[in-house]
Every structure is written in C-alpha cells, then in structure tokens.
Design a protein around this motif. Structure first.
Motif, PDB file in Angstrom:
ATOM      1  N   ALA A  53      27.291  38.123  34.835  1.00 49.97           N
ATOM      2  CA  ALA A  53      28.281  38.723  33.925  1.00 49.97           C
ATOM      3  C   ALA A  53      29.353  39.476  34.712  1.00 49.97           C
ATOM      4  N   GLU A  54      30.524  39.611  34.091  1.00 49.52           N
ATOM      5  CA  GLU A  54      31.660  40.292  34.735  1.00 49.52           C
ATOM      6  C   GLU A  54      31.278  41.719  35.168  1.00 49.52           C
ATOM      7  N   ALA A  55      30.571  42.420  34.277  1.00 51.94           N
ATOM      8  CA  ALA A  55      30.192  43.810  34.586  1.00 51.94           C
ATOM      9  C   ALA A  55      29.264  43.874  35.802  1.00 51.94           C
ATOM     10  N   VAL A  56      28.455  42.835  35.985  1.00 48.44           N
ATOM     11  CA  VAL A  56      27.527  42.807  37.125  1.00 48.44           C
ATOM     12  C   VAL A  56      28.286  42.503  38.417  1.00 48.44           C
ATOM     13  N   TRP A  57      29.297  41.634  38.314  1.00 47.29           N
ATOM     14  CA  TRP A  57      30.159  41.397  39.497  1.00 47.29           C
ATOM     15  C   TRP A  57      30.834  42.700  39.924  1.00 47.29           C
ATOM     16  N   THR A  58      31.295  43.481  38.980  1.00 49.18           N
ATOM     17  CA  THR A  58      31.956  44.747  39.293  1.00 49.18           C
ATOM     18  C   THR A  58      30.982  45.702  39.976  1.00 49.18           C
ATOM     19  N   LEU A  59      29.760  45.766  39.425  1.00 48.29           N
ATOM     20  CA  LEU A  59      28.743  46.642  40.007  1.00 48.29           C
ATOM     21  C   LEU A  59      28.329  46.150  41.402  1.00 48.29           C
ATOM     22  N   TYR A  60      28.382  44.848  41.586  1.00 49.92           N
ATOM     23  CA  TYR A  60      28.067  44.253  42.895  1.00 49.92           C
ATOM     24  C   TYR A  60      29.044  44.764  43.963  1.00 49.92           C
ATOM     25  N   GLN A  61      30.330  44.853  43.585  1.00 51.29           N
ATOM     26  CA  GLN A  61      31.322  45.378  44.544  1.00 51.29           C
ATOM     27  C   GLN A  61      30.941  46.785  44.991  1.00 51.29           C
ATOM     28  N   THR A  62      30.538  47.617  44.035  1.00 48.55           N
ATOM     29  CA  THR A  62      30.097  48.978  44.371  1.00 48.55           C
ATOM     30  C   THR A  62      28.876  48.931  45.276  1.00 48.55           C
ATOM     31  N   ALA A  63      27.961  48.006  44.959  1.00 55.41           N
ATOM     32  CA  ALA A  63      26.732  47.886  45.756  1.00 55.41           C
ATOM     33  C   ALA A  63      27.079  47.537  47.200  1.00 55.41           C
ATOM     34  N   LEU A  64      28.062  46.634  47.392  1.00 54.20           N
ATOM     35  CA  LEU A  64      28.445  46.245  48.753  1.00 54.20           C
ATOM     36  C   LEU A  64      29.071  47.430  49.491  1.00 54.20           C
ATOM     37  N   GLU A  65      29.859  48.218  48.763  1.00 52.33           N
ATOM     38  CA  GLU A  65      30.438  49.406  49.394  1.00 52.33           C
ATOM     39  C   GLU A  65      29.336  50.402  49.782  1.00 52.33           C
ATOM     40  N   HIS A  66      28.285  50.441  48.944  1.00 50.47           N
ATOM     41  CA  HIS A  66      27.177  51.377  49.158  1.00 50.47           C
ATOM     42  C   HIS A  66      26.275  50.931  50.313  1.00 50.47           C
ATOM     43  N   CYS A  67      25.964  49.638  50.380  1.00 52.54           N
ATOM     44  CA  CYS A  67      24.954  49.151  51.345  1.00 52.54           C
ATOM     45  C   CYS A  67      25.539  48.291  52.464  1.00 52.54           C
ATOM     46  N   GLY A  68      26.810  47.919  52.398  1.00 53.24           N
ATOM     47  CA  GLY A  68      27.354  46.985  53.372  1.00 53.24           C
ATOM     48  C   GLY A  68      27.067  45.558  52.956  1.00 53.24           C
ATOM     49  N   ALA A  69      27.454  44.604  53.827  1.00 52.83           N
ATOM     50  CA  ALA A  69      27.282  43.184  53.511  1.00 52.83           C
ATOM     51  C   ALA A  69      25.811  42.807  53.646  1.00 52.83           C
ATOM     52  N   VAL A  70      25.159  42.560  52.504  1.00 53.84           N
ATOM     53  CA  VAL A  70      23.718  42.282  52.465  1.00 53.84           C
ATOM     54  C   VAL A  70      23.515  40.880  51.889  1.00 53.84           C
TER      55      VAL A  70
END
Lengths: 297, 258
Positions: free
Chosen positions: A245-262
């Motif tokens: 879902a679009e909202a999950v893609w958005t949250l994924y961006q935050t996750a990448l900023e939080h944890c780096g490229a995983v």
C-alpha cells in the motif's frame, strides 16, 4: 566470579546482522519456479517459508537447489512457536536445522508470535501478552533456537488485532528487551507496523523510531486487507495477498532513513501475480534502497 | 494462568470467549477482533484442504466442501507445522461423514488426491534403467528369486468404485457421463521424476504390484496373482509396472527368505 562468554555467532560480523545483500528480494513461490530458472531475473534474493521445504524430495527441492545456486537465500520460519507457552518442538527444530545445513541460507528468521499449543499447530501467528513471564519465555526459546542453529536469527515484529489486559510493556519495549537479552536481530516488517499501529491507534512513525535501528537485518513489505472493528474503527488484516500500500511505501522511506539500506523483501502469499509483477514491486523497493545508499555516500 | 489453552479452545469453539483477557484502544467489543484470528485459523485450514483435494471439492461444490472441511478441521487440527502432510485423515473422515453418504466414491477420490500430494513430496529415486533390466531378464533361472525395491513415492490405490476414472475426467481425460461408477478400479500413484503420474492398473497388475510391495520375490508374486486373478499376463504386467517406474532395483532375497 564467572565470565559469561557469548557464542561467536552472536558477535556482529562485518556484514552486521545478515549476509543478505542490501537489495530487494521476493517470496519464492512454486508458481514461479520455472520462470525463475528459465529467465533468471535480476532479483537481490529469494525467501522461502522453512515449513514448505521440510519434505523429503520432489520439485520443491529440485527447484530450490537450482535457484539457491544462483541467488542469495533467506529462510523464514512460520512454525517454531517462539512465543508458545509449551516447550519448543525439538523434532521441528532439528528438521529446520537440517534444512539450513542443506541450503546454507544467508539469513534465518522467525516470528514474535505463537502458532502451536498442546501439540496442535494452529497455522497462524497468534498474539502475545507483553509481560515479564512472556519475555523470559521468548528469550529462552530464542536462546535454544540460536544455540541449535548456531546462528543469530532475526525476529519479526507482528501484526496484531487484540491487546491483552495483563500486558505490562509496549510491544516496542518488549521487542527491544528481547533483542538486548537474546542477541537476535530484528526483521522489521513495515506492513506489520502499519497494520498494528492502525489497529491499536498508535503512531507508526513513533513505533518505528522506538525500535533499535542497528539490529535490523531485513525489512518486509506486503499488502493488507481492510475491515472494521465493532465500533467501526479501521481494522487492517495482514493478508499478504495484495500489492504494497502507498502508506506502507511512505513508512518504508522512514524505515530506510532510520536503519539505512537493509535487504528488503516483497512478501506475497496469496493472489500470487505473475513473476514480473512482483519483480516490478521489488524494483520499486530497490530504487529507494539505492537512493538511501547514495544519500549516505 | 494458561492463556494459550483458553485462546486455542476459543479459536475452534464459537461459544467460548476470551474477551475478558483482551482490551481494545477504543473500548470496542474485542470479540469482533478475536474473530479475525478465528477466521484466519479456520479459513487457512480449509484452504489447505481445498488445495490438496480440488476434485473432491468440485464433486460436492464449494459450499458443501467448506462445511465438510470445517467439521474436519475442528475434529482433526494439524499436529505438525508441515502443512503438506495435513489431510491424511480427511478421506477416512469423508467416509464417515453422513451428509456425503450419497457420493460413495468421494472418499476414494480424496484418497487418490492425497496420494498425489504425498508422491509429489516423497523422496526422490531413479527407476531401474533399461540396461540393468535387460541383464536381469537375460538370467531366466535367477529371475524368479529376485525381490523388487519399489519407488518411495509409489502408492497402490484400490477402489470399489470408478474413482480413478472420475478423477481423470476432471483432468480432461474421458467423459463423466460414460463412467459406470459401480465399476471397481485400481491405480498406481507415483512420481518417477518431477511429475506425479496416476497409472490405471488392471486387477492382475495391481495384485502383482501389491505382492511385490509385501516383499514377495518375482516368482512368489506371480504365483499369488495367478491364484487370485483369472486372466493375468505376467509379462505385460511386469512391463507396465517397470515402465511406470515402480521398480528401482531387483536383488536376490536374503538366503533365509528364499
């Protein structure tokens, strides 16, 4: 005085918490066996459910061997019953250990959930009451699994639909405590964060920020279904049968900023589309992964 | 407190509630949310059975099948996380499930479908190759003393009904309307390589394969079939079973068992 020595597999190596590449992978489904072998798509890794491969022979092993020879592999367990009140099923742990010896996957992960009780397998990931007794039990089970498998496992945060009266800690505090005590890594399921936070009226950004970023070894992305609770509030179901879902893609961006490229998996278990459709979602994840890597370079 | 016992019981029994142990952020009735788990568990088990038994489902329709599968899942939940094994007790359950009594061949069709899934995941083995076979056949004196090792994926199915033809018609082989359902049938279910085969067998070939499975040597197996089946062509039967991949090796029986 006793000195407690941690087993060597619990010391983070150069590759941190996983040996998977920081790319996007997809769930390996029997529907796609032949297409993968014939077209060899440029996919970062494949992930299988351990329990589907605890069989003696046949096409599943035939194709997994060939695909594993060409791609990094993640094995994801759904039946270890880490959160179970009963003792772990030693026979099951042994079978999983033999599977990992056979395929030497780059990663093995399981769930913060229970799935069996009294010898009955419930075939679902059921919720836990977050208190001290549960924490002790979960950590004991993870120790037992990591000792037998001789590797650090990743533990996945759950999707839940209910909370327990007896809970004394938040889910994120519980997960952080499990990681600190057992030395396991975190499989950050971003869809589960969105589902759980919607269902329990929590802020997904705050949930994400309160998890230990450096322990994240893999990310999962998947789709959910929408229902309503008894008061008409949104109740999201972790169905794995729809695009991310679009909202999950958005949250994924935050996750990448939080944890780096995983390493990131596009997870799909129902309404399986043709391989190119899943591959397109993986490419979308990979774009965001690359952008994250470049920003940090 | 044994919370997971209560939770498990409530998953299968709609009259049991664990709501008192649950809470929701908005004070809504937790029973509605618990139903998500109840539905997940039951529908996943029903789907697993529908995947293993597609023709059984076609024969009785989706509604009937789901009700029957739900009754089975409640009485026989899985005992192992390896779901490919799930459903081994389903054919016997169907046999005793009185609403399905008007479809007497249903349990045997289900047996055939379960054996196919079992063969699909069974250990791999190479059937006897032509060269080894030729050398055995050339030694006609020793031949009757040989005992066969059978393919690990092989199952022999015997039905009092035309269950094999009924299943085959649902794969596009033959017309349902032309089948005499009272005609007993036999088959071998086997996966000699990657694909599972359902090989219809005449009565003689079936009894011959069953004798080999009991560990009788070729000579004894021939004798026991000749004693029970009137018309039996041993050469054609052995040829058919070998062609199907049933035999993986032929070896002399241990001395004391000859």
């Amino acid at each position: 005085m006793t000195i407690h020595l941690s087993p060597s597999y619990l010391s983070p190596g150069v590759s941190g918490h996983t040996a998977l590449p920081a790319r996007a992978g997809i769930s390996l489904k029997p529907e796609h066996f032949r297409a993968i072998v014939e077209t060899r798509p440029d996919v970062g890794f494949f992930e299988v459910h351990a329990e589907n491969y605890l069989v003696d022979g046949g096409p599943y092993h035939h194709y997994l061997r060939r695909i594993r020879d060409d791609y990094p592999l993640s094995v994801h367990g759904v039946g270890m019953n880490i959160g179970g009140e009963c003792e772990l099923d030693i026979g099951h742990l042994e079978r999983v250990a033999r599977l990992l010896e056979r395929y030497q996957p780059e990663s093995f992960s399981e769930h913060l959930a229970w799935s069996s009780h009294g010898g009955v397998f419930l075939n679902d990931l059921l919720p836990l009451a977050y208190d001290q007794a549960t924490l002790d039990r979960v950590c004991d089970h993870i120790d037992q699994v990591q000792n037998r498998l001789k590797r650090r496992i990743l533990l996945e945060n759950p999707s839940t639909y209910v909370e327990f009266e007896q809970a004394t800690m938040t889910e994120t505090d519980f997960i952080a405590a499990v990681i600190a005590r057992s030395g396991c890594g975190l499989l950050l399921d971003v869809n589960n964060i969105y589902v759980t936070c919607t269902n329990h009226h929590l802020d997904p950004q705050a949930y994400l920020q309160s998890l230990p970023a450096t322990s994240v070894g893999e990310i999962h992305l998947a789709g959910f279904a929408r229902e309503q609770d008894a008061a008409g509030a949104p109740l999201l179901i972790d169905s794995h049968d729809a695009p991310v879902a679009e909202a999950v893609w958005t949250l994924y961006q935050t996750a990448l900023e939080h944890c780096g490229a995983v390493p990131t998996l596009i997870e799909r278990d129902g309404n399986i589309p043709p391989l190119p459709v899943l591959h397109a979602e993986a490419k979308q994840a990979e774009k965001l992964l690359q952008a994250q890597t470049e920003n940090h370079a | 407190m044994n919370q997971q016992s209560d939770f498990t019981a409530a998953l299968f029994d709609p009259n049991t509630s664990v709501s008192a142990a649950l809470k929701t952020w908005n004070g809504s009735d937790p029973a509605r949310r618990f139903d998500v788990y109840r539905n997940n568990v039951l529908s996943a088990l029903i789907e697993a059975l529908a995947d293993t038994f597609p023709v059984t489902q076609q024969l009785v329709g989706k509604r009937f099948f789901r009700a029957m599968a739900r009754a089975f899942a409640g009485a026989h939940p899985p005992r192992s996380p390896v779901m490919s094994d799930y459903g081994d007790a389903f054919p016997a359950f169907i046999e005793r499930f009185s609403p399905a009594g008007s479809v007497p061949y249903l349990a045997d069709v289900a047996r055939l479908e379960y054996f196919r899934v079992r063969a699909y995941h069974a250990p791999d083995a190479d059937p006897l190759d032509a060269k080894a076979l030729a050398s055995h056949l050339a030694d006609s004196e020793r031949l009757p003393m040989l005992r066969a090792s059978l393919h690990p994926s092989a199952t022999l199915l015997q039905s009092r009904f035309a269950a094999i033809s009924i299943w085959a018609a649902h794969q596009g082989n033959g017309e349902l309307a032309h089948i005499d359902i009272r005609q007993p049938e036999q088959a071998l279910v086997i996966r000699p390589a990657l694909a599972v085969d359902v090989v219809p067998l005449d009565s003689g070939s079936w009894h011959f394969a069953a004798a080999l499975q009991r560990g009788e040597n070729l000579g004894a197996a021939l004798e026991s079939v000749t004693a029970t089946v009137a018309r039996f062509d041993p050469v054609a039967s052995l040829g058919r079973l070998i062609q199907a991949g049933l035999i993986t090796s032929l070896q002399p029986a241990p001395e004391c068992q000859r």
